[in-house]
Design a protein around this motif. Structure first.
Motif, mmCIF file in Angstrom:
data_model
loop_
_atom_site.group_PDB
_atom_site.id
_atom_site.type_symbol
_atom_site.label_atom_id
_atom_site.label_comp_id
_atom_site.label_asym_id
_atom_site.label_seq_id
_atom_site.Cartn_x
_atom_site.Cartn_y
_atom_site.Cartn_z
ATOM 1 N N GLN A 1 24.338 14.574 -0.102
ATOM 2 C CA GLN A 1 24.466 15.379 1.111
ATOM 3 C C GLN A 1 25.761 15.049 1.836
ATOM 4 O O GLN A 1 26.517 15.918 2.230
ATOM 5 C CB GLN A 1 23.317 15.029 2.041
ATOM 6 C CG GLN A 1 22.389 16.170 2.348
ATOM 7 C CD GLN A 1 21.217 15.632 3.170
ATOM 8 O OE1 GLN A 1 21.384 14.728 3.992
ATOM 9 N NE2 GLN A 1 20.044 16.171 2.914
ATOM 10 N N LYS A 2 25.977 13.760 1.964
ATOM 11 C CA LYS A 2 27.158 13.283 2.700
ATOM 12 C C LYS A 2 28.442 13.768 2.002
ATOM 13 O O LYS A 2 29.397 14.190 2.661
ATOM 14 C CB LYS A 2 27.116 11.743 2.757
ATOM 15 C CG LYS A 2 28.239 11.116 3.526
ATOM 16 C CD LYS A 2 27.900 10.961 5.004
ATOM 17 C CE LYS A 2 29.174 10.682 5.770
ATOM 18 N NZ LYS A 2 29.181 10.893 7.168
ATOM 19 N N ALA B 1 28.768 16.443 0.139
ATOM 20 C CA ALA B 1 28.907 17.886 0.363
ATOM 21 C C ALA B 1 29.459 18.154 1.757
ATOM 22 O O ALA B 1 30.370 18.976 1.952
ATOM 23 C CB ALA B 1 27.551 18.563 0.185
ATOM 24 N N GLN B 2 28.921 17.421 2.709
ATOM 25 C CA GLN B 2 29.338 17.595 4.099
ATOM 26 C C GLN B 2 30.830 17.273 4.258
ATOM 27 O O GLN B 2 31.583 18.033 4.864
ATOM 28 C CB GLN B 2 28.498 16.630 4.939
ATOM 29 C CG GLN B 2 28.500 16.886 6.405
ATOM 30 C CD GLN B 2 27.718 15.753 7.089
ATOM 31 O OE1 GLN B 2 27.238 14.813 6.433
ATOM 32 N NE2 GLN B 2 27.600 15.847 8.384
ATOM 33 N N LEU B 3 31.239 16.177 3.662
ATOM 34 C CA LEU B 3 32.650 15.783 3.784
ATOM 35 C C LEU B 3 33.561 16.774 3.070
ATOM 36 O O LEU B 3 34.655 17.080 3.547
ATOM 37 C CB LEU B 3 32.852 14.366 3.237
ATOM 38 C CG LEU B 3 32.440 13.248 4.196
ATOM 39 C CD1 LEU B 3 32.308 11.925 3.461
ATOM 40 C CD2 LEU B 3 33.451 13.104 5.335
ATOM 41 N N GLU B 4 33.092 17.279 1.926
ATOM 42 C CA GLU B 4 33.906 18.263 1.199
ATOM 43 C C GLU B 4 34.180 19.476 2.084
ATOM 44 O O GLU B 4 35.296 19.989 2.138
ATOM 45 C CB GLU B 4 33.186 18.689 -0.088
ATOM 46 C CG GLU B 4 33.356 17.670 -1.215
ATOM 47 C CD GLU B 4 32.465 17.951 -2.429
ATOM 48 O OE1 GLU B 4 32.685 17.309 -3.464
ATOM 49 O OE2 GLU B 4 31.548 18.799 -2.319
ATOM 50 N N GLU B 5 33.136 19.871 2.783
ATOM 51 C CA GLU B 5 33.278 21.022 3.672
ATOM 52 C C GLU B 5 34.277 20.716 4.782
ATOM 53 O O GLU B 5 35.169 21.509 5.080
ATOM 54 C CB GLU B 5 31.911 21.330 4.277
ATOM 55 C CG GLU B 5 31.570 22.807 4.298
ATOM 56 C CD GLU B 5 30.172 22.977 4.879
ATOM 57 O OE1 GLU B 5 29.207 22.822 4.101
ATOM 58 O OE2 GLU B 5 30.064 23.209 6.105
ATOM 59 N N GLN B 6 34.121 19.534 5.364
ATOM 60 C CA GLN B 6 35.021 19.148 6.462
ATOM 61 C C GLN B 6 36.468 19.086 5.991
ATOM 62 O O GLN B 6 37.381 19.497 6.703
ATOM 63 C CB GLN B 6 34.606 17.789 7.019
ATOM 64 C CG GLN B 6 33.392 17.864 7.912
ATOM 65 C CD GLN B 6 32.935 16.483 8.347
ATOM 66 O OE1 GLN B 6 32.800 15.586 7.525
ATOM 67 N NE2 GLN B 6 32.717 16.321 9.634
ATOM 68 N N THR C 1 32.926 7.792 -0.256
ATOM 69 C CA THR C 1 31.531 8.228 -0.395
ATOM 70 C C THR C 1 31.242 8.660 -1.834
ATOM 71 O O THR C 1 30.180 8.382 -2.378
ATOM 72 C CB THR C 1 31.224 9.384 0.573
ATOM 73 O OG1 THR C 1 31.770 9.053 1.839
ATOM 74 C CG2 THR C 1 29.735 9.606 0.717
#
Ligand code: ARG
Length: 656
Positions: A217-218, A220-225, A258
């Motif tokens: 999850q983390k 994916a979230q960072l990739e988006e950011q 991560t």
């Protein structure tokens, strides 16, 4: 005699005449890099000039006017912007050499202010065989103990064995569920180590299963950011660009980190999922993490079965470790493991509570420390004590028993937070001037630049590495011997030499790297006959010995009786000066507890001897006087090397 200290002592009053706070200025007096600028150089006139608002050359002159070094230096010279160059008088050098020649300590004095020093080193967790990671603490600690002792300090070497922690809960659990009796009978420590690994894998598997989705999850979230931030950067105007790019870089590095963590977890999971048998076991032991903790708790509470198992395992584990220490000539004064302090832990917590240094927070007993967000916990909610609690009890015990001035902890740098907190907590507790130092060190890497491991990802057993180094050393020794016009060694001698060379190579490779950096473990490089290796130094030593063998019988005695030296050749003088700097090198080791100060010194000594030997015939010197002088320089060189290597815990051989 420490020449550098003597020069600094003379500069002290001269500097004190001009300014206050002279210590940092004294640090600026160093050996010259280039002999044409003299032997030592003082660079303090430049900053002092700035401070006083005077031209540095004038400050240098004033310093010289107040300086009294006539008894051992030629008149000081000012060079360039205001360097002060010092050259030692040759007569004085010669007198020092003559004194060193008849001195078993080679002119190295013991300290006027001896300290009592406790060194906590090696300190492995004993439930598993020693691995490559244990080299560093063991040999660095051993070297520091040797150097401190040699300089007159009182040292207590303490092997703070991890003999009471969760790792015992792990092998107790493993023993109860997975032991193979025949294997245990055959080689208990090997079997215990297998049990340890299996339990560890299973625990990591379950922890990984829980954590992997969160990591995913983390990521994916960072990739988006990162994506979003990329477009922010693209659209930013000149003024904003730098700032936004900085944000981007931070996000990218978080993402990389991560991902690495996630891949690590995934790899640990796959170690189990790709092994059907292990996967089945994992399913059967869902609660293994908690169950292992319970085994440890039971052990600590005095549960009969667990205590009996611990009593059975411990001597076997210690024997195993002891074998490595014997091989490496490592000896401790005391080996109080963690278990030794078990009964004192409750009292430590009480004392912290009574003195107000600790208080309860959410059921746990915590020491809150300035500069740290998280407190240091000394008793958990469930009543369990921690690593830190044991370390506090250990400090109390050491203070009561030895009243040390200094405590050194030679431990992996990853524990630096633990030690910072520990030292802060202890400082307000022990009410003594004792100084605590964490002597941290970097990681031993494989050729791939990652922590040294076997192909299957396990840590590498230390004994195997020692065997490998000895086997390779044997090949080097045989090869070397066979190159001689007539081979000199019996097979027995070759084996004996190979052991000394192999073990020496491993120790030296570790000690010669700056302790705070990581280094690559490469047995071929560490056994090279050229370069900064023990092998090169041992070879240089043996070569000097061979000169004495070739000379007539009493050359050694004769050389030790010379009353003067001829330092006419630059190489002779350079070698002489290097010999007299032995004590500087040893004291330098203790400035920041860095053994590489000594290895650097010895390497340079060997190089200087080699230059000397190339330019200055020894046995074929033109006159008897010159020959004796050169033999005496050779004698001093070999004795200094032998003593220097001994302080690194490394032996020499008479031929190789
Ligand atoms: N046993 C510990 C480990 O392997 C190191 C102990 C270091 N010494 C200490 N007093 N904490 O990580």
């Amino acid at each position: 005699m420490n020449i550098l200290s003597q020069i600094r002592d003379r500069f002290r009053p001269a500097l004190a005449n001009l300014t206050e706070g002279v210590d940092p200025l004294l640090e600026m007096i160093r050996p010259s890099q280039d002999a044409s600028f003299g032997d030592y150089q003082a660079n303090c006139a430049m900053p002092l000039g700035k401070q006083l608002g005077l031209p540095p050359r004038e400050v240098a002159q004033r310093l010289i006017d107040g300086l009294n070094v006539d008894d051992f230096c030629d008149p000081p010279e000012i060079a360039g912007p205001g360097f002060i160059n010092l050259r030692l008088k040759s007569d004085w050098l010669i007198a020092q050499l003559v004194a060193a020649l008849s001195d078993t300590r080679l002119g190295v004095d013991t300290t006027d202010s001896p300290d009592v020093v406790v060194i906590d080193y090696s300190s492995p967790n004993v439930a598993k065989p020693m691995h490559v990671g244990h080299i560093r603490s063991t040999v660095i600690g051993d070297c520091l103990a040797r150097v401190l002792r040699h300089l007159g300090h009182q040292v207590i070497g303490d092997n703070h064995l991890g003999d009471w922690g969760t790792q015992f809960g792990m092998i107790i659990y493993g023993y109860k569920h997975f032991v193979e009796d025949a294997a245990y009978q055959e080689n208990p420590v090997m079997e215990l180590s297998r049990l340890y690994q299996r339990v560890n894998r299973l625990i990591e598997f379950h922890a990984g299963k829980r954590n992997l989705p969160l990591r995913d999850q983390k990521v994916a979230q960072l990739e988006e950011q990162v994506d979003t931030q990329l477009s922010v950067c693209r659209d930013a105007d000149e003024k904003q660009k730098k700032k936004q790019e900085k944000v981007l870089r931070k996000l990218q590095s978080q993402l990389a980190q991560t991902r690495k963590e996630r891949d690590g977890l995934a790899e640990k999971l796959s170690q189990v999922t790709t092994d059907p048998e292990l996967l089945r076991v994992a399913e059967e032991h869902q609660d293994i993490g908690e169950a292992v903790l319970q085994e440890t708790v039971r052990l600590h509470a005095g549960d009969e079965t667990n205590l009996a198992l611990w009593n059975e395992f411990l001597p076997k584990c210690r024997e195993e470790i002891q074998r490595v220490y014997e091989r490496l000539d490592i000896h401790f004064d005391v080996e109080y493991g963690e278990s030794f302090y078990h009964e004192q832990l409750a009292q430590v917590v009480d004392q912290f509570l009574e003195s107000g240094l600790a208080r309860e927070s959410e059921g746990a007993i915590c020491v809150f420390l300035e500069d740290w967000d998280a407190p240091m916990i000394i008793r958990k909610k469930d009543g369990a004590y921690l690593y830190a609690t044991t370390d506090l009890a250990t400090i109390r015990y050491r203070m009561d028993t030895w009243q040390p001035d200094l405590m050194l902890y030679v431990v992996d740098h990853r524990q630096s937070e633990h030690f910072s907190k520990l030292f802060t907590a202890a400082a307000s507790w022990v009410e003594s001037e004792v100084e605590f130092r964490h002597i941290g060190f970097g990681t031993v890497l494989g050729r791939d630049g990652r922590p040294y491991r076997t192909r299957s990802g396990d840590t590498v057993g230390l004994e195997n590495l020692l065997d490998e180094a000895v086997a390779k050393a044997h090949a080097v020794v045989v090869d070397n011997d066979q190159r001689k016009p007539e081979p000199e060694m019996s097979e027995e001698e070759r084996m004996q030499v190979a052991r000394v060379v192999g073990h020496g190579a491993i120790k030296y490779a570790d000690l010669s790297h700056n302790r705070t950096s990581d280094y690559e473990f490469d047995t071929d490089k560490m056994l090279a006959l050229e370069g900064n290796t023990a092998t090169y130094l041992q070879y240089s030593y043996a070569r000097v010995q061979s000169i004495f063998r070739r000379a007539e019988v009493d050359a050694r005695r004769q050389s030790q009786q010379v009353t003067t030296f001829d330092l006419g050749h630059a190489a002779e003088r350079a070698l002489a000066l290097q010999l007299l700097r032995f004590s500087e090198a040893l004291e330098e080791v203790l400035v920041d507890f860095r053994p590489n100060q000594l290895t650097d010194y010895l390497f340079k000594l060997a190089q200087m001897y080699s230059v000397f030997f190339e330019h200055c015939p020894v046995l074929k010197a033109e006159t008897d006087g010159l020959r004796h002088s050169r033999l005496a320089l050779s004698d001093l060189t070999s004795r200094t090397m032998q003593q220097g290597l001994a302080l690194l815990g490394i032996e020499v051989v008479e031929r190789m």
